[in-house]
Design an enzyme around this catalytic site. Structure first.
Site, PDB file in Angstrom:
ATOM      1  N   ARG A 151      -2.147  10.353  -0.985  1.00  0.00           N
ATOM      2  CA  ARG A 151      -2.256   8.982  -0.488  1.00  0.00           C
ATOM      3  C   ARG A 151      -2.867   9.080   0.909  1.00  0.00           C
ATOM      4  O   ARG A 151      -2.677  10.082   1.611  1.00  0.00           O
ATOM      5  CB  ARG A 151      -0.883   8.317  -0.400  1.00  0.00           C
ATOM      6  CG  ARG A 151      -0.135   8.227  -1.717  1.00  0.00           C
ATOM      7  CD  ARG A 151       1.260   7.650  -1.510  1.00  0.00           C
ATOM      8  NE  ARG A 151       1.988   7.521  -2.771  1.00  0.00           N
ATOM      9  CZ  ARG A 151       2.841   8.434  -3.245  1.00  0.00           C
ATOM     10  NH1 ARG A 151       3.078   9.546  -2.553  1.00  0.00           N
ATOM     11  NH2 ARG A 151       3.453   8.241  -4.390  1.00  0.00           N
ATOM     12  N   LYS A 175       6.213   8.907  -0.267  1.00  0.00           N
ATOM     13  CA  LYS A 175       7.025   7.696  -0.229  1.00  0.00           C
ATOM     14  C   LYS A 175       8.507   8.065  -0.093  1.00  0.00           C
ATOM     15  O   LYS A 175       8.964   9.037  -0.689  1.00  0.00           O
ATOM     16  CB  LYS A 175       6.820   6.879  -1.512  1.00  0.00           C
ATOM     17  CG  LYS A 175       5.488   6.150  -1.539  1.00  0.00           C
ATOM     18  CD  LYS A 175       5.414   5.224  -2.730  1.00  0.00           C
ATOM     19  CE  LYS A 175       4.157   4.366  -2.680  1.00  0.00           C
ATOM     20  NZ  LYS A 175       4.065   3.455  -3.834  1.00  0.00           N
ATOM     21  N   HIS A 247      -7.709   5.465  -1.996  1.00  0.00           N
ATOM     22  CA  HIS A 247      -6.799   5.655  -3.126  1.00  0.00           C
ATOM     23  C   HIS A 247      -7.559   5.950  -4.419  1.00  0.00           C
ATOM     24  O   HIS A 247      -7.000   6.548  -5.346  1.00  0.00           O
ATOM     25  CB  HIS A 247      -5.911   4.412  -3.305  1.00  0.00           C
ATOM     26  CG  HIS A 247      -4.559   4.732  -3.849  1.00  0.00           C
ATOM     27  ND1 HIS A 247      -3.593   5.417  -3.131  1.00  0.00           N
ATOM     28  CD2 HIS A 247      -3.996   4.490  -5.063  1.00  0.00           C
ATOM     29  CE1 HIS A 247      -2.499   5.561  -3.875  1.00  0.00           C
ATOM     30  NE2 HIS A 247      -2.732   5.020  -5.047  1.00  0.00           N
ATOM     31  N   ARG A 250      -7.530   9.503  -5.199  1.00  0.00           N
ATOM     32  CA  ARG A 250      -6.260   9.913  -5.824  1.00  0.00           C
ATOM     33  C   ARG A 250      -6.291   9.599  -7.325  1.00  0.00           C
ATOM     34  O   ARG A 250      -5.886  10.415  -8.150  1.00  0.00           O
ATOM     35  CB  ARG A 250      -5.121   9.191  -5.123  1.00  0.00           C
ATOM     36  CG  ARG A 250      -3.721   9.518  -5.624  1.00  0.00           C
ATOM     37  CD  ARG A 250      -2.720   8.895  -4.648  1.00  0.00           C
ATOM     38  NE  ARG A 250      -1.403   8.692  -5.214  1.00  0.00           N
ATOM     39  CZ  ARG A 250      -0.435   9.610  -5.233  1.00  0.00           C
ATOM     40  NH1 ARG A 250      -0.669  10.816  -4.745  1.00  0.00           N
ATOM     41  NH2 ARG A 250       0.754   9.334  -5.726  1.00  0.00           N
ATOM     42  N   HIS A 273       4.959  11.285  -8.069  1.00  0.00           N
ATOM     43  CA  HIS A 273       5.475  10.091  -8.746  1.00  0.00           C
ATOM     44  C   HIS A 273       6.928  10.311  -9.150  1.00  0.00           C
ATOM     45  O   HIS A 273       7.265  11.337  -9.740  1.00  0.00           O
ATOM     46  CB  HIS A 273       4.666   9.787 -10.014  1.00  0.00           C
ATOM     47  CG  HIS A 273       3.347   9.145  -9.736  1.00  0.00           C
ATOM     48  ND1 HIS A 273       2.328   9.103 -10.666  1.00  0.00           N
ATOM     49  CD2 HIS A 273       2.869   8.514  -8.637  1.00  0.00           C
ATOM     50  CE1 HIS A 273       1.278   8.477 -10.142  1.00  0.00           C
ATOM     51  NE2 HIS A 273       1.585   8.110  -8.920  1.00  0.00           N
ATOM     52  N   TYR A 282      -2.770   6.861 -16.217  1.00  0.00           N
ATOM     53  CA  TYR A 282      -4.004   7.660 -16.243  1.00  0.00           C
ATOM     54  C   TYR A 282      -4.318   8.158 -17.654  1.00  0.00           C
ATOM     55  O   TYR A 282      -5.474   8.410 -17.974  1.00  0.00           O
ATOM     56  CB  TYR A 282      -3.894   8.840 -15.272  1.00  0.00           C
ATOM     57  CG  TYR A 282      -3.727   8.372 -13.852  1.00  0.00           C
ATOM     58  CD1 TYR A 282      -4.778   7.773 -13.160  1.00  0.00           C
ATOM     59  CD2 TYR A 282      -2.509   8.483 -13.206  1.00  0.00           C
ATOM     60  CE1 TYR A 282      -4.618   7.312 -11.872  1.00  0.00           C
ATOM     61  CE2 TYR A 282      -2.337   8.036 -11.912  1.00  0.00           C
ATOM     62  CZ  TYR A 282      -3.392   7.446 -11.257  1.00  0.00           C
ATOM     63  OH  TYR A 282      -3.230   6.983  -9.977  1.00  0.00           O
TER      64      TYR A 282
END
Length: 301
Positions: A151, A175, A247, A250, A273, A282
């Protein structure tokens, strides 16, 4: 206790106990402040009591959001914030039941992430003039974004101490301030190694000291906004889709790995994730591309 006081405590709880990022806390604050503002206006009161926070009130709030023509994604986010707040209020004993659980959010269209082809990524990575200090930095940061699938906030947060160029790994704070290891390919390692002498010279010229890997002209840490701006320039230079954002690299990282047969759980770990469902978007991209190829090539498709 009013819900305004409870909101302040909830936001503190998110930041200190749940390790939520400043951006996440800010989003919750905006979403729930709007919900409480709506409640005060509808109830014609100066504050909102726990007994006022009913399913009926929250249903009216969601209807009002629709009337104001908010995007479905925004309404879904507001509703998620209200649900989380309700869950917290129940845990604290302020409410007996979460009134938001009975609410249904809008059906969101599944948007497939925008990504670049391998050829387009190569064009982009070749765009910076690595003979100049800024171009050397930009080549290194673009290579790092794509190679590690970071990110942009993770990229600009990188410190020299986080990188082990011999092993091609970096420690990333993602995150919720969770740490993970990200991998750097040989091209990214080489680009960073070429940037480091330029970085040292820049710090000396600026009379500055910074632990950050990627610096601005004054020797300070590069910002996410600056990365977006410089990317826009290189997209124009390479003649690539202007919708591309940091992004997108990514997204491209994940799509290209899965296209090449990488294990989805490995990709999930590399991306940081929490849920496999987030990574599975994806697989829809790669499946759609297979279907497009099939329809174009198969005689009976």
């Amino acid at each position: 206790m009013t819900l305004e006081v409870a909101l302040a405590e909830f936001l503190t709880h998110l930041g200190l106990e749940r390790n939520a990022s400043d951006k996440t806390v800010k989003s919750y604050r905006e979403d729930l402040t709007q919900a409480l503002g709506f409640a005060r206006e509808r109830l014609k009161q100066g504050s909102v009591a726990p007994a006022d926070w009913t399913t009926r009130l929250l249903r009216a709030f969601v209807a009002w959001l629709h009337e104001q023509s908010y995007a479905k994604s925004t309404i879904a986010r507001r509703l998620a914030a209200v649900r989380s707040f309700g869950k917290y209020l129940c845990r604290q004993g302020v409410l007996q039941q979460n009134p938001a659980l009975a609410l249904r959010g809008p059906r969101l269209e599944k948007k497939l992430p925008h990504f670049l082809t391998v050829a387009d990524v190569q064009k982009l990575l070749a765009a910076p003039d690595a003979s100049a200090w800024a171009g050397s930095r930009d080549r290194a940061l673009l290579e790092t974004l794509y190679s590690a699938g970071l990110r942009v906030s993770e990229l600009v947060g990188l410190d020299l101490a986080d990188a082990d160029l011999n092993d091609g790994v970096v420690v990333v704070r993602g995150k919720g301030k969770k740490e993970r290891l990200a991998l750097l390919g040989p091209a990214a390692v080489s680009a960073i190694q070429a940037w480091l002498p330029e970085r040292a010279a820049l710090l000396q010229r600026a009379g500055a000291d910074s632990p950050a890997v990627f610096l601005n002209k004054d020797g300070g840490r590069l910002t996410a906004r600056s990365v977006g701006r410089l990317l826009t320039g290189y997209l124009r230079l390479a003649g690539l889709d202007p919708r591309t954002s940091p992004h997108t690299l990514r997204h491209s990282f994940a799509t290209h790995l899965l296209d090449a047969g990488a294990d989805i759980r490995g990709v999930q770990e590399l991306l940081g994730h929490k849920s496999l469902n987030t990574t599975q978007v994806y697989t829809h991209v790669t499946t759609q591309r297979l279907q497009d190829s099939y329809r174009k090539a198969h005689p009976r498709s």
